[in-house]
Structures are given as structure tokens and as C-alpha cells.
Design a protein around this motif. Structure first.
Motif, short mmCIF file in Angstrom:
data_model
loop_
_atom_site.label_atom_id
_atom_site.label_comp_id
_atom_site.label_asym_id
_atom_site.label_seq_id
_atom_site.Cartn_x
_atom_site.Cartn_y
_atom_site.Cartn_z
N GLY A 76 70.93 -26.25 19.83
CA GLY A 76 71.79 -25.60 18.84
C GLY A 76 71.41 -25.97 17.41
O GLY A 76 71.42 -25.12 16.51
N LEU A 77 71.10 -27.25 17.21
CA LEU A 77 70.67 -27.68 15.87
C LEU A 77 69.36 -27.00 15.46
O LEU A 77 69.19 -26.61 14.29
CB LEU A 77 70.51 -29.20 15.82
N ILE A 78 68.44 -26.86 16.41
CA ILE A 78 67.18 -26.18 16.10
C ILE A 78 67.44 -24.74 15.68
O ILE A 78 66.89 -24.24 14.68
CB ILE A 78 66.23 -26.23 17.33
N ALA A 79 68.32 -24.05 16.42
CA ALA A 79 68.65 -22.67 16.07
C ALA A 79 69.34 -22.60 14.71
O ALA A 79 69.06 -21.71 13.89
CB ALA A 79 69.54 -22.06 17.16
N LEU A 80 70.24 -23.57 14.45
CA LEU A 80 70.96 -23.58 13.18
C LEU A 80 70.01 -23.78 12.00
O LEU A 80 70.09 -23.07 10.99
CB LEU A 80 72.02 -24.68 13.20
N PHE A 81 69.08 -24.71 12.14
CA PHE A 81 68.15 -24.96 11.05
C PHE A 81 67.15 -23.81 10.90
O PHE A 81 66.65 -23.56 9.78
CB PHE A 81 67.41 -26.28 11.29
N THR A 82 66.86 -23.11 11.99
CA THR A 82 65.98 -21.93 11.89
C THR A 82 66.67 -20.84 11.06
O THR A 82 66.07 -20.25 10.15
CB THR A 82 65.64 -21.40 13.28
N VAL A 83 67.94 -20.58 11.37
CA VAL A 83 68.69 -19.60 10.59
C VAL A 83 68.80 -20.04 9.14
O VAL A 83 68.64 -19.24 8.20
CB VAL A 83 70.09 -19.37 11.21
N LEU A 84 69.10 -21.33 8.96
CA LEU A 84 69.23 -21.88 7.61
C LEU A 84 67.96 -21.67 6.79
O LEU A 84 67.99 -21.21 5.64
CB LEU A 84 69.57 -23.37 7.71
N SER A 85 66.82 -21.97 7.39
CA SER A 85 65.55 -21.87 6.67
C SER A 85 65.16 -20.43 6.37
O SER A 85 64.81 -20.08 5.25
CB SER A 85 64.44 -22.56 7.49
N LEU A 86 65.25 -19.58 7.41
CA LEU A 86 64.81 -18.19 7.23
C LEU A 86 65.74 -17.41 6.30
O LEU A 86 65.29 -16.56 5.52
CB LEU A 86 64.72 -17.50 8.60
N SER A 87 67.04 -17.66 6.39
CA SER A 87 67.97 -16.93 5.53
C SER A 87 67.73 -17.28 4.05
O SER A 87 67.77 -16.40 3.19
CB SER A 87 69.41 -17.24 5.92
N TYR A 88 67.47 -18.56 3.76
CA TYR A 88 67.18 -18.92 2.38
C TYR A 88 65.86 -18.31 1.93
O TYR A 88 65.75 -17.79 0.81
CB TYR A 88 67.12 -20.44 2.21
N ARG A 89 64.85 -18.35 2.81
CA ARG A 89 63.54 -17.84 2.44
C ARG A 89 63.60 -16.37 2.06
O ARG A 89 63.12 -15.97 0.98
CB ARG A 89 62.58 -18.05 3.60
N PHE A 90 64.19 -15.56 2.92
CA PHE A 90 64.20 -14.12 2.66
C PHE A 90 65.28 -13.72 1.65
O PHE A 90 65.12 -12.76 0.90
CB PHE A 90 64.37 -13.36 3.98
N GLY A 91 66.39 -14.47 1.63
CA GLY A 91 67.41 -14.19 0.62
C GLY A 91 66.91 -14.47 -0.78
O GLY A 91 67.12 -13.67 -1.71
#
Length: 586
Positions: A76-91
Motif C-alpha cells: 500500500g505504501l508503494i502504491a501511495l508513493f507512486t501516486v504521490l510522485s506521478l501526480s506531482y510530476r504531471f501536475g
């Protein structure tokens, strides 16, 4: 650059306020702003979920020593940090795209003012305009960074507050009351920061203007030993800009300090309340970890919002400067009329000394105007060019000069006494893309391969042929900024060639050969006369006291320092007027 009351904002399509300009910027980038804000909000929420997830892991996996729960927690933490990283990158990518696109459009929009307004920036210096068109456009576009970071931070704060209320009512109330109070304390000084930021940008513009002025006259300064004086002048302007920047930074830093202090107080109260709940057995250890982690996380969005307040103040000040730039250049009242013929009439033109001038240049005629007062000569050329209120007294081809379409280079060209050359080549400075296809907004200019070449007759008539035949690159010889690698006489001849190449129906020249030697001046006068008369239907007015041009003119109009004007040939006026002889024999 104060806005004149006569400016008609409804005709420009440009907002009349700084807030309106920023709102318009957001509206035309909404396809980037909306998705960017959603992704940045996902980043903020994911950041907030990290301490919450850790608290859940403590209660569900660590304390019970549940290995499967720990495995799922890690995934779950891996998925959370993946969303965190990608959302900031593309946002961030979408928000920065909106920022850069809008900054580009604002720069183009600001630059269009001096290019398309007939009386642009009468009271503004070139350096100040440059500062607005570059630095202020970039700063105003920072509004998209405020939306991406500040907006997502606000949404994140609301979400975290809801979680804290659900977890513990007392902790949630502390956050809901303390955070808005901190934000209010931060927002109160924003208007003051905006005023200081505007003053800072104005001071930067003045420093840029002073630097431009010094660089333009660098040769004169060095020749006269004025380097120290110039350095002092620029140092004073730069110091004023630095002082204004320090004031703005001090106010911004004060706001950030207030925001940090407010959040420190809120965080301390949250820790005290949560610690009391744990000691009383009303809150689990994992929940304490989540609450403390979320409370600590609160500092990040509040810090972002605090910083965004300062940035918004700067953006607002820059947007106000862009609005003022638009207002400093009155909207052209001109219509779409095109001259019908080449007859030039000036009727009742008020001169600086209060007299009125009447003159006429018929089709096919070359007329010289001898104005003993330089201000009178300047008033005539400005009126015919449409750059003064006297344009209403001028008729070109039967139409009021003030009602003619702005782009009529094929019909009327007024070549001022001051020569302006541009970085490029001799050929590009002469051609000036007269045959370029122009759209209404002056946004895209294209040049066809079959543009009218510069004729040998134009080069000969302006004596530019003598210049290029001694240059290895000919017309492709590089012209440096302001033509500083050319002599004054060479610059004048290139400017004359530019006016002749335009081949307008009505051509007005103001002292076109004052820096040319006497022999070359006589040859130019004869050649200009032949070139203009060889093309039927054209009218030419030359404002000059040059004997060669006066001798070749069909008619000479003498405007003495006082009294009535006189008209006749050069020889007739020499015989009948002592003041005329004095004016042309200087």
C-alpha cells in the motif's frame, strides 16, 4: 505610465484591472489549469495520507505483529508513493506549461502595443517598456504556480481537517480555528506587498531605461570622458531598484514569519490535546502517530499558502503594470479608410507658436518646406504621420489622416529626421518586409520568396550603392544594434533607401541628408527627383533647408519664424525674401 481617461478599453479586448487580467489568464488556460490542479491536489492528499497510513500500520500490523498485514501495508505504501510522485510530476508539468504559455502570450500582447498603436508610450521610456514586456509578463504568469501549489494546499488542508474532526473533535476544532486565523494574518499584508512589488518593478524599469540610455550614447560618453558620470547615474537607479526589492523582500519575509509562527502555535496545541487523549486512554498509539504526523504535515501546505500570498502580490503588481502599459497608449480612433490618390493637403494645422499652416502637394509634384523653427517642422511631420492631434488637419487622397487604416505603408510613408536602424543587414533594414503578409493582430508575419527586391534605382538614388560596392558582403553586410558600426551619413542613406523602397503614393522626408557631404547630397537630390517623377501619380514633400533639394523642387514653401508663409520656386524666393536667403545659406 498613468492611464489616460480617453482610453477605450472596450475596443482593446484587454481587461482594465489587474484582477481582470489574471482572471482572463486563468480562463484561457483552463484546459491545463483544471487537470493540473486535480493532480497537484492528489499529490497534497497523498502527502497527508502518508502519516495516516503509518498510524494505521502501527495499529494493524506492528503492534499485533501481523506479517500479512505488514506485507499489504508495504504494498500500500508503494502504491501511495507512486501516486504521490506521478501526480506531482504531471501536475507540475501542466501548471508550468500554462505558466510558460501565458507568459509568452503576455509578452507578445505587451510588445504589440508599441507596434500597433499610433501614439504608443508617449510618456514611457524604452527601458520601462522593455521591463514590462519581459519581467512583468513573466511575474504575472506566476499566478498559475499559485493555483497549483496554493490551491492544492487549501484543498489538502480542508481534507485533513475533516479527518482530524472525524478522529478527535477537540483536535479538529483546534485545527479548524487556528489555521484560518493564521491564514487571515498572512493575507492581511498582501495588498501592501502588492504596492511595494509594483514600486519595485517600476524601479527596475527605470534602471533598465537608464542602462539603455547609457549604452545608446556610449561612444559620446567615452569621447567626452563621461564614464564616471554615467556610472553614478546608473548606480543611483540600480540602488533605488535594490532598495525597493529589499522592502518587498522584507514585507514578504515578515508575512512568511507570521505564517510559520501561527502554525507553530497550532501544532503545539494539537500535540498537547493529542497527548492528553493518549494519557487518558481515549486515543490509540497508532492514531496518535497519525494525528501528530498530520499536524506536522500541516506546516507544509500553510507554508505554501504563505509563500503564495507573497507571489500573488507580486503577480498582481506585475499585472497592474501590464494594464498600465496598455492604458498608456491610447487606442487608435482610426478607421479602415485607404487613400484614394496621392494628393496631400494640410489645412489649418496649428503650430507650436500658435500660427496655422496650409499647404498642398498635388499628384506628381515634389514640394519642399523650409521651416525656420525646428518645432514647426517636427509638428508638420508628426501630423502627417498621424502621431499627433494635428492629424485631423491632414488629408491624404481625400481622407482624414486620423481616419486612415493603421497599416498603409504602400500609400503614406513619413521618414523622420532621426535614423533608426535595427540588428540585421543593410538589405533587411532597407526592405523592412514591406511585402510581408500581416494578420490583423500582427501576431504571425510570413514572408514570401518573391518579395519585391531592392531596385538598383533605389540604391543609386539614396547613394547606398556607393556603400555596398565597397563592402565584401554588399547588402548582406551586418548592421549592429542601432547601426553603430556605420557612420552617420551611411545610416541616413540607408534610411532614405528604406523610404524610397517602400514606393508610397505620398512620401514625406525630413532632412534626409543632413549628415551627407555636399557633392553626394546634390547627387541624391537629383536622383530622388528623377525616381519620384518617373512613377506617375506620386506626391513628395521634403522638409528641409538643403539647397540641392530646394533647387530640384517644383515648389518651395517658406515658413518663417514669424509672419505668413510664402510659396514659389527656389530662385523666386531667393530673390524676394531676405529671411529665406538667410535660412538656406546657413
Amino acid at each position: 505610465m498613468s492611464a489616460p481617461t480617453s482610453t477605450r478599453w472596450q475596443d482593446t479586448g484587454i481587461p482594465s484591472t489587474a484582477n481582470g487580467l489574471l482572471l482572463r489568464a486563468i480562463g484561457r488556460r483552463k484546459r491545463l489549469v483544471g487537470p493540473g490542479l486535480v493532480l497537484m491536489t492528489m499529490w497534497q492528499v497523498s502527502e497527508a495520507l502518508v502519516p495516516i497510513a503509518i498510524g494505521v500500520i502501527v495499529d494493524r500490523a506492528i503492534i499485533p505483529l501481523d506479517r500479512w498485514a505488514m506485507l499489504w501495508s508495504v504494498l500500500g505504501l508503494i502504491a501511495l508513493f507512486t501516486v504521490l510522485s506521478l501526480s506531482y510530476r504531471f501536475g507540475a508539468r501542466l501548471s508550468n506549461r500554462a505558466l510558460q504559455d501565458e507568459a509568452h502570450d503576455l509578452r507578445v500582447e505587451a510588445t504589440r502595443v508599441p507596434l500597433t498603436r499610433r501614439r504608443a508610450m508617449d510618456d514611457a521610456s524604452s527601458g520601462d517598456v522593455l521591463s514590462v514586456c519581459s519581467a512583468d509578463a513573466d511575474v504575472a504568469a506566476l499566478v498559475f504556480r499559485q493555483i497549483a501549489l496554493g490551491g492544492s494546499a487549501l484543498i489538502g488542508i480542508v481534507g485533513i481537517s475533516v479527518y482530524l474532526l472525524w478522529t478527535d473533535l477537540l483536535v479538529g476544532l483546534i485545527v479548524l480555528i487556528g489555521v484560518p486565523l493564521s491564514l487571515v494574518l498572512v493575507a492581511l499584508p498582501s495588498r501592501v506587498i502588492s504596492r511595494h512589488s509594483t514600486a519595485q518593478q517600476t524601479a527596475i524599469g527605470m534602471a533598465s531605461s537608464r542602462a539603455t540610455d547609457i549604452m545608446t550614447g556610449l561612444r559620446v560618453l567615452k569621447a567626452g570622458g563621461g564614464e564616471r558620470w554615467a556610472a553614478e547615474q546608473y548606480r543611483d537607479a540600480s540602488r533605488a531598484a535594490a532598495d525597493a526589492g529589499i522592502v518587498t523582500a522584507e514585507r514578504t519575509g515578515r508575512v512568511q514569519g507570521i505564517g510559520s509562527l501561527g502554525m507553530a502555535v497550532v501544532l503545539a496545541l494539537v500535540l498537547l490535546a493529542a497527548g492528553y487523549r493518549v494519557l487518558s486512554g481515549e486515543m490509540a498509539i497508532g492514531t496518535l502517530v497519525s494525528v501528530v504526523g498530520v499536524a506536522v504535515f500541516f506546516e507544509e501546505p500553510v507554508r505554501l499558502i504563505t509563500a503564495m500570498v507573497g507571489i500573488f502580490a507580486r503577480s498582481h503588481g506585475a499585472a497592474q503594470r501590464l494594464v498600465d502599459l496598455q492604458a498608456s497608449a491610447p487606442v487608435d480612433e482610426s478607421g479602415s479608410e485607404v487613400p484614394a490618390g496621392s494628393r496631400l493637403q494640410v489645412s489649418g494645422l496649428e503650430l507650436p507658436d500658435g500660427r496655422e499652416l496650409d499647404l498642398e502637394v498635388t499628384s506628381g509634384e515634389l514640394v519642399a518646406l523650409v521651416a525656420e523653427q525646428p518645432a514647426a517642422a517636427e509638428a508638420v511631420t508628426l501630423a502627417i504621420a498621424g502621431h499627433s492631434d494635428g492629424a485631423d488637419a491632414v488629408l491624404v487622397g481625400g481622407h482624414r489622416r486620423s481616419r486612415l487604416a493603421p497599416a498603409i505603408a504602400d500609400h503614406v510613408v513619413v521618414a523622420p529626421h532621426r535614423v533608426d536602424l535595427f540588428v540585421g543587414t543593410i538589405g533587411s533594414n532597407i526592405a523592412m518586409r514591406h511585402d510581408a503578409v500581416r494578420d490583423d493582430a500582427l501576431g504571425d508575419n510570413t514572408m514570401d520568396d518573391d518579395d519585391t527586391p531592392i531596385s538598383d534605382e533605389v540604391l543609386a538614388a539614396s547613394a547606398v550603392a556607393e556603400i555596398v560596392e565597397h563592402l565584401p558582403d554588399g547588402l548582406d553586410h551586418v548592421v549592429q544594434e542601432g547601426g553603430r558600426n556605420l557612420s552617420g551619413g551611411q545610416r541616413q542613406r540607408i534610411a532614405l533607401a528604406r523610404a524610397l523602397h517602400a514606393d508610397p503614393d505620398v512620401l514625406v522626408l525630413h532632412d534626409p541628408t543632413s549628415a551627407v557631404d555636399a557633392v553626394t547630397e546634390w547627387e541624391i537630390a537629383q536622383a530622388v527627383r528623377w525616381l519620384r517623377s518617373s512613377r506617375p501619380g506620386q506626391a513628395t514633400l521634403i522638409v528641409t533647408s538643403s539647397p540641392p533639394f530646394l533647387a530640384t523642387a517644383d515648389r518651395v514653401i517658406h515658413l518663417p519664424r514669424s509672419g505668413e508663409t510664402h510659396s514659389g520656386t527656389h530662385l523666386e524666393l531667393r530673390e524676394t525674401s531676405a529671411s529665406y536667403r538667410s535660412a538656406v545659406d546657413r
